[in-house]
Write a protein that holds these residues in place. Structure first.
Motif, short mmCIF file in Angstrom:
data_model
loop_
_atom_site.label_atom_id
_atom_site.label_comp_id
_atom_site.label_asym_id
_atom_site.label_seq_id
_atom_site.Cartn_x
_atom_site.Cartn_y
_atom_site.Cartn_z
N TRP A 419 0.85 -1.18 0.00
CA TRP A 419 0.00 0.00 0.00
C TRP A 419 0.88 1.24 0.00
CZ3 TRP A 419 0.93 -2.97 4.24
CH2 TRP A 419 1.47 -2.34 5.35
N ILE A 474 -11.25 -5.32 -2.20
CA ILE A 474 -11.91 -4.39 -3.11
C ILE A 474 -12.60 -5.12 -4.27
CG2 ILE A 474 -9.83 -4.05 -4.50
CD1 ILE A 474 -12.44 -1.38 -3.57
N GLN A 495 -8.49 2.13 -3.46
CA GLN A 495 -8.16 0.71 -3.35
C GLN A 495 -8.49 0.10 -1.99
OE1 GLN A 495 -7.04 -1.20 -6.07
NE2 GLN A 495 -7.77 0.72 -6.96
#
Length: 542
Positions: A419, A474, A495
């Motif tokens: 991330w 997601i 996301q």
């Protein structure tokens, strides 16, 4: 030039050193001083991140992603000063830093010892990152006499000699117990505790004496004489009805005045305690009450949900109602007996947690709240299970689950391995060490227009603190939204789901973050204020 206050404890643990530090910080703020509050813990864990809540209570997370002691939550709630990673350190981290330096050869082949190497590292921590403070309050964990705490006590003793006169003060929290059979308070435990502290080389300037009964002048004089402390600096710390009465009580007994005198600072002005008094008046005379069921995994340990407990009370303060909490063990919560356990509650909350144990009961609690139209709030793991519940019972995805529990056909919740944080990509793997491998600290959340979340926050972007390894997948977003669930809060890149809600339900929301970590008694978090308001409205329908 910052001044330093070192708070130690003696006789027994759990005397409230953290609360004393927080209340003192609040009083000093009201007198116009900039404060920082710090915790020095003697345990060998690097941080409390991998410790069981039954061992250490909740893990408090700062904006910059440090996993810290729950006392930092007290500090923030009472002062509003955001804690930082530099405000919490353990013996484990200190030793780790010393040994890392030794391996690099920083000590040039010298023998590495507790004195001076470990104590120097502690002093570096105490004195570092204090440019924005007038007074730094440092709480030393544990009690005087604990072997693991000796390096910390030695370090602050050295600082007393190295700092300028009047630049530091020592406050010792102790116990004056009441012996019912003798019908009197006993000062000897305090005398022994101070003797142990003086044996280390620290003479306290102030004694904060916890007691369940008023300490008579004769007893205070005796303590002052035996402990070489001025009589006016022997401060009674009596039990109060709410922790939010502590600043008022301590000021009344003269704690902040004596501390400023010990530091050589003016103590003439009286702090304005009007806000604290108004808050306590609301607590004493609420206009109503609501009952909230908390279906969790660590309900047998009050400190495991410390910030959550306080945030719910803050929501009650915002609505001028008393919040009665009904703690329900998730393992005992099953559809068959759910109605008996929560038949008269006005709202249900499922908090965060780790591991498979108790997840089935939490899912049952989500189902009950959804079907019975009860206000619902799911936090972190609670939000993830709300998505699993919707997948199973609304979308008909029978294999919906979380990979935290093992492989599954439909991983509604899974381990995120990559991330972005402030433009930098962070990575982790399932095989990595548990400590420090989570998404930790403050992250932005973009809120959809016209959503319940937007109404609650009154904003389209917020920043909230996280502590979790798993994320809602997601890839299932569209499928879940088709059956009514709305993803109303997302990471800016779209996301990472951050907030889900259920339009058509009176009040149903799940959040991936921990809003309780940013709630304060004088500034309740909007999410808890709205949740308790919804519970109040539900109570009026009964």
């Amino acid at each position: 030039m910052p001044r330093y206050v070192f708070i130690t404890g003696g006789v027994v643990s759990s005397l409230g050193k953290g609360l004393a530090a927080a209340a003192l910080g609040s009083l000093l703020q009201l007198r116009g001083y900039r404060v920082r509050l710090r915790k020095l813990d003697p345990y060998l864990n690097v941080d409390p991140g991998t410790m069981s809540p039954y061992q250490h209570g909740e893990v408090y997370v700062t904006d910059d992603g440090a996993e810290t002691d729950l006392d930092l939550g007290h500090y923030e709630r009472f002062t509003g000063v955001p804690a930082r990673a530099t405000d919490s350190v353990s013996a484990g981290r200190i030793y780790w830093s010393v040994l890392t330096r030794e391996r690099r050869g920083d000590y040039l082949g010298g023998t590495v010892q507790v004195i001076p190497h470990v104590t120097n590292a502690i002093k570096e921590f105490v004195l570092g990152d204090t440019d924005d403070a007038d007074i730094v309050i440092c709480e030393i964990g544990g009690t005087v006499g604990d072997i693991e705490g000796l390096p910390f006590l030695e370090a602050i003793r050295q600082l007393g000699n190295e700092l300028e006169r009047g630049q530091c003060a020592y406050l010792h929290v102790t116990l004056v117990p009441y012996i019912a059979s003798a019908q009197e308070l006993k000062t000897k435990p305090t005398q022994h505790s101070v003797a142990a502290l003086r044996g280390i080389g620290i003479q306290p300037d102030i004694l904060l004496c916890r007691s369940e009964r008023p300490i008579e002048p004769d007893a205070r004089r005796k303590i002052a004489l035996q402990c070489s402390v001025r009589e006016e600096a022997v401060i009674p710390a009596l039990d109060v009805r709410s922790i939010y009465e502590v600043p008022i009580s301590y000021h009344h007994e003269g704690l902040d005045t004596q501390l400023l005198k010990a530091l050589g600072l003016p103590a003439d002005e009286t702090p304005d305690l009007a806000a604290w008094k108004k808050l306590n008046e609301r607590l004493r005379r609420p206009e109503g009450e609501v009952t909230v069921a908390v279906v969790g995994k660590y309900t047998g340990m009050a400190d495991a949900y410390k910030s959550l407990n306080e945030a719910l009370n803050h929501g009650g303060i915002a609505n001028n109602v008393r919040v009665n909490l009904r703690w329900i063990d998730a393992d005992a919560f099953r559809r068959g007996d759910a109605s008996e356990a929560v038949q008269d509650v006005n709202a249900i909350l499922v908090p965060g947690g780790f591991g498979e144990r108790g997840h089935a009961g939490k899912i049952d609690a989500v189902t009950f709240a959804r079907e019975k139209q009860l206000p619902f709030l799911g936090i972190c793991f609670g939000m993830q299970l709300a998505c699993v519940e919707a997948a199973r019972n609304l979308a008909g995805i029978e294999g919906a689950s979380s990979t935290e529990f093992g492989p599954c056909p439909d991983p509604i919740v899974g381990l995120l391995t990559e991330w972005e944080r402030k433009g930098v990509v962070e990575r982790r793997s399932a095989e990595a060490d548990l400590g420090g491998t989570m998404r930790l600290g403050a992250y932005p959340c973009a809120i959809a227009e016209g959503s319940l979340a937007e109404k609650v926050y009154g904003a389209n972007e917020v920043s909230e603190r996280h502590r979790h390894r798993y994320e809602v997948n997601i890839n299932y977003k569209d499928e879940l939204e088709k059956v009514g669930l709305r993803f109303s809060g997302m990471s800016p890149d779209g996301q990472l789901p951050e907030i889900v809600e259920l339009p058509g339900h009176p009040w149903f929301m799940g959040v991936q973050f921990h809003p309780e970590l940013k709630s304060q008694p004088l500034n309740p978090h909007p999410l808890f204020a709205a949740f308790i308001k919804a519970a109040l409205e539900q109570s009026r329908l009964v």
